[in-house]
Design an enzyme around this catalytic site. Structure first.
Site, PDB file in Angstrom:
ATOM      1  N   ILE A   8       0.396  -1.196  -0.003  1.00 32.73           N
ATOM      2  CA  ILE A   8       0.206   0.010  -0.492  1.00 32.73           C
ATOM      3  C   ILE A   8       0.599   1.592  -0.169  1.00 32.73           C
ATOM      4  O   ILE A   8       1.812   1.427   0.644  1.00 32.73           O
ATOM      5  CB  ILE A   8      -1.065   0.035   1.571  1.00 32.73           C
ATOM      6  CG1 ILE A   8      -2.144  -1.265   1.165  1.00 32.73           C
ATOM      7  CG2 ILE A   8      -1.753   1.491   1.155  1.00 32.73           C
ATOM      8  CD1 ILE A   8      -2.300  -1.563   2.458  1.00 32.73           C
ATOM      9  N   ASN A  88      -2.548   4.020  -3.870  1.00 36.74           N
ATOM     10  CA  ASN A  88      -3.394   4.780  -3.199  1.00 36.74           C
ATOM     11  C   ASN A  88      -2.677   6.575  -3.159  1.00 36.74           C
ATOM     12  O   ASN A  88      -3.520   7.463  -2.802  1.00 36.74           O
ATOM     13  CB  ASN A  88      -3.255   4.933  -1.524  1.00 36.74           C
ATOM     14  CG  ASN A  88      -4.257   5.511  -0.103  1.00 36.74           C
ATOM     15  OD1 ASN A  88      -4.872   5.687  -1.050  1.00 36.74           O
ATOM     16  ND2 ASN A  88      -3.098   5.984  -0.128  1.00 36.74           N
ATOM     17  N   ARG A 122       5.095  -0.072 -12.829  1.00 31.81           N
ATOM     18  CA  ARG A 122       6.104   0.029 -13.962  1.00 31.81           C
ATOM     19  C   ARG A 122       6.664  -1.000 -13.044  1.00 31.81           C
ATOM     20  O   ARG A 122       7.074  -1.969 -13.395  1.00 31.81           O
ATOM     21  CB  ARG A 122       6.517   0.856 -14.284  1.00 31.81           C
ATOM     22  CG  ARG A 122       7.681   0.252 -15.269  1.00 31.81           C
ATOM     23  CD  ARG A 122       7.296  -0.267 -16.203  1.00 31.81           C
ATOM     24  NE  ARG A 122       8.034  -0.732 -17.387  1.00 31.81           N
ATOM     25  CZ  ARG A 122       9.712  -1.865 -17.656  1.00 31.81           C
ATOM     26  NH1 ARG A 122       8.697  -3.042 -16.128  1.00 31.81           N
ATOM     27  NH2 ARG A 122      10.079  -2.126 -18.248  1.00 31.81           N
ATOM     28  N   TYR A 154      -6.812  18.070 -10.463  1.00 36.60           N
ATOM     29  CA  TYR A 154      -7.159  17.415  -9.753  1.00 36.60           C
ATOM     30  C   TYR A 154      -7.450  16.051 -10.221  1.00 36.60           C
ATOM     31  O   TYR A 154      -7.251  15.481 -10.227  1.00 36.60           O
ATOM     32  CB  TYR A 154      -7.735  17.571  -8.430  1.00 36.60           C
ATOM     33  CG  TYR A 154      -7.988  16.221  -7.457  1.00 36.60           C
ATOM     34  CD1 TYR A 154      -6.470  15.223  -7.030  1.00 36.60           C
ATOM     35  CD2 TYR A 154      -8.885  16.158  -6.975  1.00 36.60           C
ATOM     36  CE1 TYR A 154      -6.970  14.951  -6.269  1.00 36.60           C
ATOM     37  CE2 TYR A 154      -9.431  14.688  -6.397  1.00 36.60           C
ATOM     38  CZ  TYR A 154      -7.915  13.641  -6.282  1.00 36.60           C
ATOM     39  OH  TYR A 154      -9.004  13.196  -5.694  1.00 36.60           O
ATOM     40  N   LYS A 158      -7.109  12.108 -11.698  1.00 34.15           N
ATOM     41  CA  LYS A 158      -7.803  11.301 -11.715  1.00 34.15           C
ATOM     42  C   LYS A 158      -8.468  10.593 -12.677  1.00 34.15           C
ATOM     43  O   LYS A 158      -8.500   9.562 -12.824  1.00 34.15           O
ATOM     44  CB  LYS A 158      -8.789  11.491 -10.447  1.00 34.15           C
ATOM     45  CG  LYS A 158      -8.187  12.275  -9.430  1.00 34.15           C
ATOM     46  CD  LYS A 158      -7.708  10.587  -8.342  1.00 34.15           C
ATOM     47  CE  LYS A 158      -7.071  11.229  -7.330  1.00 34.15           C
ATOM     48  NZ  LYS A 158      -5.979   9.621  -7.237  1.00 34.15           N
ATOM     49  N   VAL A 187     -15.036  12.255   0.738  1.00 39.86           N
ATOM     50  CA  VAL A 187     -14.344  11.294   2.417  1.00 39.86           C
ATOM     51  C   VAL A 187     -13.098  12.347   3.302  1.00 39.86           C
ATOM     52  O   VAL A 187     -12.523  12.664   2.473  1.00 39.86           O
ATOM     53  CB  VAL A 187     -12.745  10.007   1.612  1.00 39.86           C
ATOM     54  CG1 VAL A 187     -12.908   9.311   3.494  1.00 39.86           C
ATOM     55  CG2 VAL A 187     -13.794   9.179   0.279  1.00 39.86           C
TER      56      VAL A 187
HETATM   57  C1  8X3 Z   1     -11.513  13.251  -3.772  1.00 47.50           C
HETATM   58  C2  8X3 Z   1     -12.801  13.520  -3.689  1.00 47.50           C
HETATM   59  O1  8X3 Z   1     -15.111  14.842  -4.328  1.00 47.50           O
HETATM   60  O2  8X3 Z   1     -13.799  16.061  -3.363  1.00 47.50           O
HETATM   61  O3  8X3 Z   1     -11.078  12.737  -4.355  1.00 47.50           O
HETATM   62  O4  8X3 Z   1     -13.375  15.028  -5.588  1.00 47.50           O
HETATM   63  S1  8X3 Z   1     -13.773  15.029  -3.896  1.00 47.50           S
END
Ligand code: 8X3
Length: 256
Positions: A8, A88, A122, A154, A158, A187
């Site tokens: 992890i 993570n 990798r 961000y 993702k 979260v």
């Molecule tokens: C973070 C969750 O809802 O802030 O990955 O985009 S959010």
């Protein structure tokens, strides 16, 4: 049955720590990575004592490719057969507009969320292919599904995690390996404090009126994917709190 090994990254807090606790509670041995050795050591003693499992701590900055390669090379032989990699480690700094933000901060976000995840993949996946078993679980985000205000970079990282997960699943289609992209919504972890550059008040306000998920909640889903029978590949999971509908729409109760 042979004890399984999960690796992890970013394991010292939040979702990573939640995963460490969950896998340990189910009898897995753990390789825990993060930058802060002291936090990993504390977690190691606690989890070993509580669960009778073995924990190997591997502190390095995932953005440092040389350090990462060296760390993996120096793993004792019995720790090399990693069954599950949980990619993570990730972060966001700031809520700036795309035309106003700090490029150096965005380098950190891009280097961690995309380039380090790719580097870990990798480094670890060739061994899994050789052994004919393994599972890569990437922590994506609801942010990868659609851009939202102040989240441009961000969200882009993702979205990249989704593409890297889908691409890896394609590249591994003729192997027994599985690839999962877990996409959390809100979260409550230190993640939000970092997003607001250490402003705890701003982070607390973000969750006012809604019950966010916890790192432990996400870990349940990560473990569900990891422990599914071998013929089941949980490709993607989007999970969010009740009262959240999209990356931007949630219902927050007014406090009395
Ligand atoms: C973070 C969750 O809802 O802030 O990955 O985009 S959010």
């Amino acid at each position: 049955m042979e004890t399984k090994i999960v690796f992890i990254t970013g394991a010292s807090s939040g979702i990573g720590e939640g995963c460490a606790r969950k896998f340990a509670s189910q009898g897995w041995n753990l390789i825990l990575n993060a930058r802060t050795v002291s936090k990993l050591e504390k977690l190691k003693s606690e989890l070993e004592a509580a669960n009778g499992v073995q924990v190997y701590i591997l502190p390095f900055d995932v953005r440092d490719r040389k350090q990462a390669a060296l760390a993996l090379e120096t793993l004792p032989e019995k720790w090399k057969s990693i069954d599950v990699l949980v990619n993570n480690a990730g972060l966001v700094i700031g809520v700036d507009k795309e035309f106003e933000g700090n490029l150096d901060e965005w380098d950190v976000v891009i280097d961690t969320n995309i380039k380090a995840l790719l580097a870990m993949t990798r480094l670890v996946v060739p061994g899994m292919v050789e052994r004919g078993r393994g599972h890569i679980i990437n922590i994506g985000s609801i942010a990868g599904d659609a851009a939202y205000p102040g989240g441009s970079v961000y969200c882009a990282t993702k979205a990249a995690v989704k593409a890297l997960s889908d691409g890896l699943r394609i590249d591994l289609v003729d192997t027994p390996l599985r690839v999962t992209n877990i996409k959390p919504g809100m979260v409550e972890t230190n993640f939000t404090v970092v997003r607001y550059r250490g402003d705890r008040q701003a982070a607390d306000n973000f969750y006012k009126g809604i019950r966010p998920l916890t790192g432990d909640d996400i870990a349940e889903t990560v473990y569900f994917a990891a422990s599914a029978p071998a013929h089941i590949q949980i490709a993607e999971v989007l999970l969010m709190p009740t009262y959240q509908a999209t990356g931007t729409i949630s219902y927050k109760k007014k406090e009395e």
